[in-house]
Design a protein around this motif. Sequence first.
Motif, PDB file in Angstrom:
ATOM      1  N   THR A 163       7.937  11.786 -21.341  1.00 47.09           N
ATOM      2  CA  THR A 163       8.781  12.739 -20.612  1.00 47.09           C
ATOM      3  C   THR A 163       9.578  13.584 -21.609  1.00 47.09           C
ATOM      4  N   GLU A 164      10.120  12.949 -22.635  1.00 46.77           N
ATOM      5  CA  GLU A 164      10.885  13.664 -23.669  1.00 46.77           C
ATOM      6  C   GLU A 164      10.009  14.704 -24.373  1.00 46.77           C
ATOM      7  N   ALA A 165       8.797  14.319 -24.732  1.00 49.20           N
ATOM      8  CA  ALA A 165       7.867  15.248 -25.394  1.00 49.20           C
ATOM      9  C   ALA A 165       7.459  16.365 -24.424  1.00 49.20           C
ATOM     10  N   GLY A 166       7.193  16.002 -23.180  1.00 47.43           N
ATOM     11  CA  GLY A 166       6.785  16.989 -22.180  1.00 47.43           C
ATOM     12  C   GLY A 166       7.855  18.021 -21.906  1.00 47.43           C
ATOM     13  N   LEU A 167       9.101  17.591 -21.827  1.00 47.13           N
ATOM     14  CA  LEU A 167      10.209  18.535 -21.616  1.00 47.13           C
ATOM     15  C   LEU A 167      10.317  19.506 -22.784  1.00 47.13           C
ATOM     16  N   SER A 210      -0.072   8.899 -14.914  1.00 50.23           N
ATOM     17  CA  SER A 210       0.039  10.224 -15.523  1.00 50.23           C
ATOM     18  C   SER A 210       0.778  11.176 -14.584  1.00 50.23           C
ATOM     19  N   GLY A 211       0.525  11.028 -13.293  1.00 53.89           N
ATOM     20  CA  GLY A 211       1.229  11.849 -12.308  1.00 53.89           C
ATOM     21  C   GLY A 211       2.720  11.559 -12.268  1.00 53.89           C
ATOM     22  N   GLN A 212       3.094  10.317 -12.554  1.00 57.12           N
ATOM     23  CA  GLN A 212       4.525   9.974 -12.600  1.00 57.12           C
ATOM     24  C   GLN A 212       5.236  10.763 -13.700  1.00 57.12           C
ATOM     25  N   VAL A 213       4.561  10.934 -14.838  1.00 54.33           N
ATOM     26  CA  VAL A 213       5.139  11.738 -15.926  1.00 54.33           C
ATOM     27  C   VAL A 213       5.322  13.178 -15.441  1.00 54.33           C
ATOM     28  N   MET A 214       4.314  13.718 -14.789  1.00 49.73           N
ATOM     29  CA  MET A 214       4.380  15.095 -14.300  1.00 49.73           C
ATOM     30  C   MET A 214       5.546  15.277 -13.334  1.00 49.73           C
TER      31      MET A 214
END
Length: 188
Positions: free
Chosen positions: A112-116, A142-146
């Motif tokens: 999540t940190e990398a995705g943000l 993977s959808g939970q991260v999204m």
Amino acid sequence: MDLFVILGEHQTMETERLILRPVSLNDTASLYEYASNIENTSHVYPTHLSTEETKEVIANYYLKAPLGKYGIVLKEENKLIGTIDLRIEPAHKRGEIGYVLNLNYAGKGYMTEAGLQLLHLAFDKLKLNQVKALHSTINPKSGQVMKRLGMKKIGVMPKNRIHKEKIVDDAIYVMTNTEYEEMKKAAH
């Protein structure tokens, strides 16, 4: 400004706990650690059978065209724990995020940190209009991260692709620049 110039200017980025940087051959052992684990690769790419194979993937995928491809390095261990990509389509001002994380580091918010950070790059720096991500419906984690990134599920593409000799449905998540700005305002 050319979007690839902007990507070139942001080949290394830092978050609180992570460094996002180009993957190199020095990362072979760390990448092989999870790329050789079938549990870790079941939803993404073929499981690596040797460090030689991992070196070839690094050379032919990450080194050959490095822009928008990041190794996720955990600062406290100075170790590559995953990768995240932002693939852009300049003509349409849109991008797509894809990622994989060493399961030994799952559940700690690193992806999540990398995705943000990649959403910040996509919307604040590249000025994209939309970023999407997709996952096979048999990989709900993977959808939970999204969802944690603030992306919205817009639907499922049935029988969207063949992955490891199975026909899979893909859930599609999207965030627009407007939604990103709203998310940033709500965070302050």
